[in-house]
Design an enzyme around this catalytic site. Structure first.
Site, short mmCIF file in Angstrom:
data_model
loop_
_atom_site.label_atom_id
_atom_site.label_comp_id
_atom_site.label_asym_id
_atom_site.label_seq_id
_atom_site.Cartn_x
_atom_site.Cartn_y
_atom_site.Cartn_z
N ARG A 47 0.82 -1.21 0.00
CA ARG A 47 0.00 0.00 0.00
C ARG A 47 0.85 1.26 0.00
O ARG A 47 0.49 2.26 -0.61
CB ARG A 47 -0.92 0.02 1.23
CG ARG A 47 -2.11 -0.92 1.17
CD ARG A 47 -1.74 -2.37 1.27
NE ARG A 47 -1.04 -2.66 2.52
CZ ARG A 47 -0.31 -3.75 2.73
NH1 ARG A 47 -0.16 -4.66 1.79
NH2 ARG A 47 0.30 -3.95 3.88
N CYS A 81 -5.55 -1.29 8.89
CA CYS A 81 -4.37 -0.81 8.16
C CYS A 81 -4.63 0.64 7.81
O CYS A 81 -5.60 0.95 7.11
CB CYS A 81 -4.15 -1.63 6.89
SG CYS A 81 -2.83 -0.97 5.81
N THR A 83 -2.71 2.90 6.02
CA THR A 83 -2.42 3.31 4.64
C THR A 83 -3.52 2.86 3.70
O THR A 83 -3.86 3.58 2.74
CB THR A 83 -1.06 2.76 4.19
OG1 THR A 83 -0.07 3.04 5.19
CG2 THR A 83 -0.62 3.42 2.88
N THR A 122 3.37 5.12 8.38
CA THR A 122 4.17 4.81 7.20
C THR A 122 4.36 6.07 6.36
O THR A 122 3.61 7.06 6.49
CB THR A 122 3.49 3.75 6.33
OG1 THR A 122 2.28 4.30 5.76
CG2 THR A 122 3.16 2.50 7.14
N LYS A 159 6.91 -7.10 11.02
CA LYS A 159 6.50 -7.96 9.92
C LYS A 159 7.36 -9.22 9.83
O LYS A 159 6.90 -10.25 9.34
CB LYS A 159 6.51 -7.18 8.61
CG LYS A 159 5.39 -6.13 8.52
CD LYS A 159 5.39 -5.43 7.19
CE LYS A 159 4.28 -4.37 7.13
NZ LYS A 159 2.92 -4.92 7.17
N CYS A 186 0.12 3.43 12.31
CA CYS A 186 0.46 2.20 11.60
C CYS A 186 0.11 1.06 12.54
O CYS A 186 0.50 1.10 13.72
CB CYS A 186 1.92 2.14 11.20
SG CYS A 186 2.36 0.56 10.41
#
Length: 225
Positions: A47, A81, A83, A122, A159, A186
């Site tokens: 994204r 999420c 973004t 982000t 992640k 985020c």
């Protein structure tokens, strides 16, 4: 009502959001909780790259996920999420299912607040101005380039499952922002924020809104800040 979670971005953040839905619901028995359908697709293209330079296009995968949730009977969808909220209005229009807007919930929470508020997210979320435009009246403070690199590193660490490393980068990023309150924009960041003071996790607000709108009752617990 069936609550839909459009997730996988990333998987740990999606699992954490479902855990929040459970923990933040006032319940005495199983039957007091929401019925939930989760579509977690970690193959959704990046994204951030989509927002920054258009080199990826996550929208078809996002729409396909929303349609799968619709077909499972979801009446309302949340995306854990930030973004991906860049695509929120289009997704709602084209899937035919309403979405809970995490940024709008944050705007309601911060209404009337004075003084600077840090924004840790982000590069895509910050570049798109999702919070700067979506939460009017707030004096946003974003990290320096060094601070943003630490945000990026914290997200990347989560992640790959390195929570300890992510926490170190998060602490540096938070220290870089000169504000008494910082928004964790985020969904990986709350996983490494620990008991940090002066932070607001919008996924708490998203969970509470989903619970209310699906007929449940949120626990009387407000997020930090």
């Amino acid at each position: 009502m069936i609550a839909g979670i459009l997730g996988g971005m990333g998987p740990a953040a999606t699992a954490e959001f479902y855990a929040k839905l459970v923990a933040r619901t006032a319940a005495e028995r199983d039957q007091d909780h929401l019925r939930v359908a989760i579509w977690a697709d970690p193959t959704v293209p990046d994204r951030v790259a989509a927002v920054l330079d258009g080199s990826t296009d996550p929208y078809p995968a996002l729409l396909a996920g929303a349609e799968k949730l619709r077909d499972l009977g979801a009446n309302l969808i949340a995306i854990p999420c930030h973004t991906a909220h860049f695509f929120l209005n289009r997704l709602a229009a084209e899937s035919g299912v309403p979405f809970v807007d995490m940024i709008a919930e944050t705007a309601d929470y911060l209404a009337g607040r004075t003084g600077p508020v840090g924004l840790l997210g982000t590069r895509g979320t910050i570049a798109a101005g999702l919070y700067q435009r979506g939460v009017p009246g707030v004096e946003w403070t974003v990290p320096s380039e060094t601070g943003q690199r630490n945000v990026d590193a914290a997200v990347a660490a989560v992640k790959r499952g390195d929570l300890a490393g992510g926490a170190e980068h998060f602490d540096r990023a938070l220290a870089d922002v000169d504000a008494p309150l910082s928004v964790l924009a985020c969904t990986e960041l709350p996983l490494v924020a620990g008991q940090a003071a002066g932070v607001l996790d919008p996924t708490d607000l998203l969970a509470d809104a989903m619970i209310r709108r699906c007929g449940g009752k949120p626990v009387d617990a407000r997020p930090s800040g």
